[in-house]
Design an enzyme around this catalytic site. Structure first.
Site, PDB file in Angstrom:
ATOM      1  N   ARG A 183       0.847  -1.202   0.000  1.00 49.56           N
ATOM      2  CA  ARG A 183       0.000   0.000   0.000  1.00 49.56           C
ATOM      3  C   ARG A 183       0.887   1.258   0.000  1.00 49.56           C
ATOM      4  O   ARG A 183       0.588   2.236  -0.688  1.00 49.56           O
ATOM      5  CB  ARG A 183      -0.905   0.026   1.240  1.00 49.56           C
ATOM      6  CG  ARG A 183      -1.757  -1.222   1.438  1.00 49.56           C
ATOM      7  CD  ARG A 183      -3.059  -1.198   0.651  1.00 49.56           C
ATOM      8  NE  ARG A 183      -3.881  -2.342   1.021  1.00 49.56           N
ATOM      9  CZ  ARG A 183      -3.859  -3.535   0.394  1.00 49.56           C
ATOM     10  NH1 ARG A 183      -3.096  -3.726  -0.666  1.00 49.56           N
ATOM     11  NH2 ARG A 183      -4.636  -4.521   0.812  1.00 49.56           N
TER      12      ARG A 183
ATOM     13  N   GLY B  27     -11.186  -5.477  -2.991  1.00 47.20           N
ATOM     14  CA  GLY B  27     -10.761  -4.949  -4.286  1.00 47.20           C
ATOM     15  C   GLY B  27     -11.884  -4.222  -5.025  1.00 47.20           C
ATOM     16  O   GLY B  27     -11.670  -3.703  -6.121  1.00 47.20           O
TER      17      GLY B  27
ATOM     18  N   GLU C 208     -13.506 -15.253   8.919  1.00 48.13           N
ATOM     19  CA  GLU C 208     -13.496 -14.578   7.616  1.00 48.13           C
ATOM     20  C   GLU C 208     -13.090 -15.498   6.477  1.00 48.13           C
ATOM     21  O   GLU C 208     -11.906 -15.619   6.153  1.00 48.13           O
ATOM     22  CB  GLU C 208     -12.551 -13.369   7.641  1.00 48.13           C
ATOM     23  CG  GLU C 208     -12.535 -12.622   6.298  1.00 48.13           C
ATOM     24  CD  GLU C 208     -11.511 -11.494   6.213  1.00 48.13           C
ATOM     25  OE1 GLU C 208     -10.746 -11.286   7.180  1.00 48.13           O
ATOM     26  OE2 GLU C 208     -11.462 -10.841   5.172  1.00 48.13           O
TER      27      GLU C 208
ATOM     28  N   LYS D  93     -17.299 -12.436   8.736  1.00 51.06           N
ATOM     29  CA  LYS D  93     -16.804 -11.449   7.771  1.00 51.06           C
ATOM     30  C   LYS D  93     -16.657 -12.178   6.451  1.00 51.06           C
ATOM     31  O   LYS D  93     -15.991 -13.221   6.395  1.00 51.06           O
ATOM     32  CB  LYS D  93     -15.471 -10.883   8.244  1.00 51.06           C
ATOM     33  CG  LYS D  93     -14.793  -9.955   7.217  1.00 51.06           C
ATOM     34  CD  LYS D  93     -13.713  -9.112   7.868  1.00 51.06           C
ATOM     35  CE  LYS D  93     -12.954  -8.316   6.829  1.00 51.06           C
ATOM     36  NZ  LYS D  93     -12.064  -7.299   7.429  1.00 51.06           N
TER      37      LYS D  93
HETATM   38  P1  13P Z   1     -10.297  -5.224   2.324  1.00 50.30           P
HETATM   39  O1  13P Z   1     -11.559  -4.484   2.692  1.00 50.30           O
HETATM   40  O2  13P Z   1      -9.216  -4.316   1.781  1.00 50.30           O
HETATM   41  O3  13P Z   1     -10.559  -6.425   1.478  1.00 50.30           O
HETATM   42  O4  13P Z   1      -9.667  -5.747   3.665  1.00 50.30           O
HETATM   43  C1  13P Z   1     -10.473  -6.312   4.619  1.00 50.30           C
HETATM   44  C2  13P Z   1      -9.722  -7.354   5.331  1.00 50.30           C
HETATM   45  O5  13P Z   1      -9.557  -7.280   6.518  1.00 50.30           O
HETATM   46  C3  13P Z   1      -9.220  -8.493   4.561  1.00 50.30           C
HETATM   47  O6  13P Z   1      -8.827  -9.493   5.432  1.00 50.30           O
END
Ligand code: 13P
Length: 343
Positions: free
Chosen positions: A34, A264, A178, A220
Site C-alpha cells: 500500500r 478490491g 473470515e 466477515k
Molecule cells: P479489504 O476491505 O481491503 O478487502 O480488507 C479487509 C480485510 O480485513 C481483509 O482481510
C-alpha cells in the site's frame, strides 16, 4: 456467566446501528505494498505515523465500532506516548487483533491455501487480551478456478477457523471468522454464489462441531460478485440479491452480524452495495449487515496523506467521510449525491 454476556455485548456492539469496523491489520508485507502505491518507504515508524493518523481521526467512534490491529500495531503508541489501544478506547472504538499467520499453500491441493496460526494461539490470545483486544480475526482465502475450490480446501479452512473461534471464546474474545472467496478470475456471479455457499455451509458445520457459541461471533465475508475479469459485471441490485440469498441459506440466525470485506471493489461500490442490501433487507434479516473494510475505508485517506505530515488533516477528513457514507449504508440511507460532500 458474565463472560458469555460480555462476548455477546461485544459482538453486538461491533455491529451497532450505523457503525462498522475499520480493518487496519495489514501485515508488514501488505502495508508495504500500500505504501509503494503512494511512494512511501515502509518502516516501523512510517507505519506507526500512518496508523496514528487513522486512529486519532476526530470523532472516529461515530461510525467506527472497532478496529482490527496487527501484532506490531497493538504494541505501538502516538508521538505523545499514548498507546494506540488507549487512544481507540478513548474514542469509543473497540480494539481487535488479527491472529492468523497467513494463507500458505495447501499440500496436495495445487492452487489452494490453508490459513495457519493455531500453534501457540491460546498463549498469544492471553497476551492480546492483556494488551486490550476484545475481538479477533482469522482470514481464509478461497480461490475460484477450473475445478476449484475443492471440498478438501474448504474443509481444511473451515476446521482451522472453528478451532481458532473456540480458542477465542475460551479467552473471552469475539472471533470474527473470515472466509474470503477471492475476486481474482473471470468467473461469473453464479460461480461466486456457489463457492461462497459451499464455504459458508462447511464453516457453520465446523463451528457447530467445535461448540462455538454463534451469538458471540461474527461473520466477515465477501459479497457475491463476479470475478474481476468477468465480461458481465452485475449491478448493485443483482449483487445485493445474490448476497442476501446466499447468506439466508447458510448463515444461522444466532449470528448477530455479518460484516463485509471490500476485497478490491471500489470505495463507492463497497458503500452502494452494502446500502442496497440494507435497503432490500430492511427489517427482514436476522443479522445486522455492516462493513469491515480495509481498502474501501483507507484508500482515499492513504492517497490524501502521501506520507506528508502537512496532509494529516485532509487524510483524516477522507477517512471520516468514508466512515460516514458506510455508516449511512448500514441503514440503507446512503445516496451517491452525498459523495460530493467529500473532503
Ligand atoms: P479489504 O476491505 O481491503 O478487502 O480488507 C479487509 C480485510 O480485513 C481483509 O482481510
Amino acid at each position: 456467566m458474565n463472560s458469555t454476556n460480555a462476548l455477546y455485548d461485544t459482538a453486538r456492539a461491533l455491529v451497532a446501528p450505523g457503525k462498522g469496523i475499520l480493518a487496519a491489520d495489514e501485515s508488514t508485507g501488505t502495508i508495504g505494498k500500500r505504501f509503494d502505491s503512494i511512494g512511501v518507504t515502509s518502516t516501523e515508524d512510517s507505519r506507526r505515523s500512518y496508523r496514528q493518523l487513522l486512529f486519532t481521526t476526530p470523532a472516529l467512534g461515530e461510525h467506527i465500532s472497532g478496529t482490527i490491529l496487527f501484532d506490531e500495531t497493538i504494541r505501538q503508541s502516538t508521538d505523545d506516548g499514548r498507546s494506540f489501544v488507549e487512544v481507540l478506547q478513548g474514542a469509543g472504538v473497540i480494539p481487535g487483533i488479527k491472529v492468523d499467520t497467513g494463507a500458505k499453500p495447501l499440500a496436495a491441493f495445487p492452487g489452494e491455501t490453508v490459513t495457519e496460526g493455531l500453534d501457540g494461539l491460546r498463549d498469544r490470545l492471553s497476551e492480546y487480551v492483556a494488551l486490550g483486544a476484545r475481538f479477533a480475526k482469522w482470514r481464509a482465502t478461497i480461490t475460484i478456478g477450473e475445478d476449484l475450490p475443492t471440498d478438501g480446501a474448504i474443509a481444511a479452512n473451515a476446521h482451522a477457523m472453528a478451532r481458532y473461534a473456540a480458542l477465542c471464546q475460551e479467552a473471552d474474545v469475539v472471533p470474527i471468522v473470515e472466509p474470503e472467496v477471492l475476486m481474482d478470475g473471470d468467473h461469473d456471479i453464479e460461480a461466486c454464489e456457489a463457492a461462497t455457499g459451499h464455504t459458508l455451509a462447511a464453516l457453520y458445520r465446523s463451528l457447530a462441531e467445535a461448540r462455538v457459541d454463534l451469538a458471540g461471533s461474527l461473520l466477515k465475508v465477501n459479497m457475491v460478485v463476479p470475478g474481476k475479469g468477468c465480461p458481465t459485471q452485475d449491478d448493485d441490485v443483482a449483487i445485493a440479491e445474490a448476497t442476501i440469498r446466499c447468506l439466508t441459506s447458510n448463515v444461522p440466525e444466532q449470528v448477530p452480524g455479518v460484516v463485509f470485506l471490500s476485497g478490491g471493489m471500489s470505495d463507492e461500490h463497497a458503500t452502494s452495495r452494502l446500502n442496497e442490501m440494507n435497503r432490500i433487507g430492511a427489517g427482514g434479516l436476522p443479522w445486522a449487515l455492516s462493513f469491515s473494510y480495509g481498502r474501501a475505508l483507507q484508500g482515499p485517506s492513504l492517497a490524501a496523506w502521501g506520507g506528508d505530515e502537512a496532509n494529516v488533516g485532509a487524510a483524516q477528513a477522507a477517512l471520516a467521510h468514508r466512515a460516514r457514507m458506510n455508516g449511512l449504508a448500514c441503514g440503507g440511507a446512503y445516496r451517491p449525491e452525498l459523495e460530493s460532500s467529500a473532503a
